[in-house]
Scaffold this motif. Structure first.
Motif, short mmCIF file in Angstrom:
data_model
loop_
_atom_site.label_atom_id
_atom_site.label_comp_id
_atom_site.label_asym_id
_atom_site.label_seq_id
_atom_site.Cartn_x
_atom_site.Cartn_y
_atom_site.Cartn_z
N SER A 59 1.47 -1.79 12.96
CA SER A 59 2.90 -2.08 12.84
C SER A 59 3.28 -2.60 11.47
CB SER A 59 3.31 -3.12 13.88
OG SER A 59 3.15 -2.63 15.17
N MET A 60 2.39 -3.41 10.90
CA MET A 60 2.74 -4.08 9.66
C MET A 60 1.53 -4.18 8.73
SD MET A 60 4.88 -7.54 9.08
CE MET A 60 5.91 -7.05 10.40
N LEU A 61 1.82 -4.07 7.45
CA LEU A 61 0.81 -4.22 6.40
C LEU A 61 1.32 -5.31 5.47
CD1 LEU A 61 -1.71 -3.10 4.85
CD2 LEU A 61 -0.13 -1.57 3.70
N SER A 62 0.47 -6.29 5.18
CA SER A 62 0.89 -7.34 4.24
C SER A 62 -0.10 -7.42 3.08
CB SER A 62 1.01 -8.69 4.94
OG SER A 62 -0.22 -9.12 5.43
N LEU A 63 0.46 -7.59 1.89
CA LEU A 63 -0.32 -7.74 0.67
C LEU A 63 0.16 -9.02 -0.02
CD1 LEU A 63 0.04 -4.08 -0.62
CD2 LEU A 63 -1.98 -5.06 0.48
N GLY A 64 -0.77 -9.83 -0.47
CA GLY A 64 -0.40 -11.07 -1.14
C GLY A 64 -1.29 -11.30 -2.35
N SER A 65 -0.84 -12.17 -3.24
CA SER A 65 -1.62 -12.50 -4.43
C SER A 65 -1.17 -13.85 -4.97
CB SER A 65 -1.42 -11.44 -5.51
OG SER A 65 -2.11 -11.80 -6.69
N VAL A 66 -2.10 -14.56 -5.59
CA VAL A 66 -1.75 -15.83 -6.24
C VAL A 66 -0.86 -15.57 -7.45
CG1 VAL A 66 -3.82 -17.05 -5.46
CG2 VAL A 66 -3.85 -15.85 -7.65
N ASP A 67 -0.82 -14.34 -7.93
CA ASP A 67 -0.05 -13.99 -9.11
C ASP A 67 1.43 -13.73 -8.82
OD1 ASP A 67 -2.35 -13.96 -10.82
OD2 ASP A 67 -2.91 -12.11 -9.80
N TYR A 68 1.79 -13.69 -7.53
CA TYR A 68 3.18 -13.41 -7.18
C TYR A 68 3.56 -14.33 -6.03
CZ TYR A 68 7.40 -10.62 -7.01
OH TYR A 68 8.70 -10.22 -7.09
N PRO A 69 4.72 -14.99 -6.11
CA PRO A 69 5.06 -16.01 -5.11
C PRO A 69 5.43 -15.47 -3.73
CG PRO A 69 6.89 -15.71 -6.62
CD PRO A 69 5.75 -14.87 -7.14
N ASP A 70 5.67 -14.19 -3.60
CA ASP A 70 6.09 -13.61 -2.33
C ASP A 70 4.99 -12.75 -1.74
OD1 ASP A 70 8.70 -14.68 -2.65
OD2 ASP A 70 9.23 -13.00 -3.94
N VAL A 71 5.09 -12.51 -0.44
CA VAL A 71 4.17 -11.63 0.26
C VAL A 71 4.84 -10.27 0.38
CG1 VAL A 71 3.02 -11.20 2.46
CG2 VAL A 71 3.16 -13.52 1.57
N LEU A 72 4.14 -9.22 0.00
CA LEU A 72 4.66 -7.86 0.17
C LEU A 72 4.38 -7.49 1.62
CD1 LEU A 72 5.84 -5.22 -0.82
CD2 LEU A 72 3.60 -4.60 -1.72
N LEU A 73 5.43 -7.45 2.41
CA LEU A 73 5.33 -7.21 3.84
C LEU A 73 5.96 -5.85 4.13
CD1 LEU A 73 4.42 -8.82 6.32
CD2 LEU A 73 6.76 -9.66 6.51
N ILE A 74 5.15 -4.91 4.59
CA ILE A 74 5.62 -3.55 4.84
C ILE A 74 5.63 -3.32 6.35
CG2 ILE A 74 5.23 -1.10 4.38
CD1 ILE A 74 3.64 -2.03 1.87
N HIS A 75 6.81 -3.29 6.91
CA HIS A 75 6.99 -3.16 8.36
C HIS A 75 6.99 -1.67 8.71
CE1 HIS A 75 8.98 -5.32 11.96
NE2 HIS A 75 8.08 -4.46 12.34
N LEU A 76 5.82 -1.10 8.86
CA LEU A 76 5.66 0.34 9.06
C LEU A 76 6.32 0.84 10.33
CD1 LEU A 76 1.94 0.49 7.96
CD2 LEU A 76 3.89 1.38 6.68
N SER A 77 6.32 0.02 11.38
CA SER A 77 6.89 0.49 12.65
C SER A 77 8.40 0.65 12.59
CB SER A 77 6.51 -0.48 13.78
OG SER A 77 7.02 -1.77 13.53
N LYS A 78 9.04 0.09 11.57
CA LYS A 78 10.48 0.26 11.43
C LYS A 78 10.85 1.31 10.38
CE LYS A 78 12.31 -4.01 13.11
NZ LYS A 78 13.33 -5.01 12.93
N MET A 79 9.85 1.95 9.81
CA MET A 79 10.12 2.94 8.75
C MET A 79 9.98 4.35 9.28
SD MET A 79 8.06 1.42 5.55
CE MET A 79 8.85 0.25 4.49
N LYS A 80 10.95 5.16 8.99
CA LYS A 80 10.86 6.57 9.37
C LYS A 80 9.86 7.30 8.49
CE LYS A 80 15.52 6.93 11.12
NZ LYS A 80 16.86 7.48 10.93
N HIS A 81 9.68 6.81 7.27
CA HIS A 81 8.82 7.50 6.30
C HIS A 81 7.61 6.64 5.94
CE1 HIS A 81 11.98 10.43 6.02
NE2 HIS A 81 12.84 9.47 5.75
N ALA A 82 6.95 6.06 6.94
CA ALA A 82 5.80 5.21 6.70
C ALA A 82 4.69 5.92 5.91
CB ALA A 82 5.25 4.66 8.01
N PRO A 83 4.38 7.20 6.19
CA PRO A 83 3.33 7.86 5.41
C PRO A 83 3.62 7.90 3.91
CG PRO A 83 3.71 9.08 7.42
CD PRO A 83 4.79 8.03 7.33
N SER A 84 4.88 8.10 3.52
CA SER A 84 5.18 8.14 2.08
C SER A 84 5.01 6.76 1.45
CB SER A 84 6.59 8.68 1.84
OG SER A 84 7.55 7.85 2.43
#
Length: 164
Positions: A59-84
């Motif tokens: 459903s969801m993929l999250s990417l984080g890093s100490v180099d960026y203050p936010d979490v990249l949160l990709i909510h795949l289950s809400k995306m029509k174009h998740a593969p792209s």
């Protein structure tokens, strides 16, 4: 900080700010490229169980890093174009100058491959925190020992319960 329109924000269970901006992935990659080049990766399966078209997919993929203050949160289950979107993530994961880490990261990558077999994901540099903890004698292999919740308790002496 640059001004970007169409931003929505919330806070994750670990207290880090989570936001989505239209060009957030490129800002994230730019910040990590200029910094440590280490990225945490995690997947979730049960974020939106009502999305039957993605019932057997992450459903969801999250990417984080100490180099960026936010979490990249990709909510795949809400995306029509998740593969792209995942093709862009694939390009990031296959960079040999980045290190991706997480608890059971191999399982997460396997689930991404099962959910989206057309992506042909082949990450280059990954490190499993649980396996590293076993090799360093921090924990022993066993049920519940290699979870992020347990490693946080043992290594950081902090509780990090995962909501059920």
């Amino acid at each position: 900080m640059d001004s970007i329109q169409n931003t929505s924000q919330s806070t994750c269970r670990r207290g880090r700010r989570i936001c989505w901006r239209r060009n957030f992935p490129s800002l994230f990659i730019e910040a990590v490229s200029a910094g440590s080049k280490t990225v945490s990766l995690d997947t979730e399966w049960s974020v939106c169980p009502d999305y039957s078209r993605l019932k057997d997919k992450i459903s969801m993929l999250s990417l984080g890093s100490v180099d960026y203050p936010d979490v990249l949160l990709i909510h795949l289950s809400k995306m029509k174009h998740a593969p792209s979107v995942l093709r862009m993530v694939k390009m990031l994961l296959e960079r040999n100058d980045f290190l991706f880490y997480g608890c059971n990261i191999g399982g997460d990558i396997t689930e991404i491959r099962k959910s989206y077999p057309d992506i042909h994901l082949a990450p280059v540099n990954v490190a499993d925190l649980g396996t590293m903890a076993v090799h360093r004698g921090v924990v022993k292999r066993g049920p519940g020992q290699l979870t992020l919740e347990n490693l946080s308790k043992v290594v950081l002496t902090k509780l990090l319960p995962k909501p059920s």
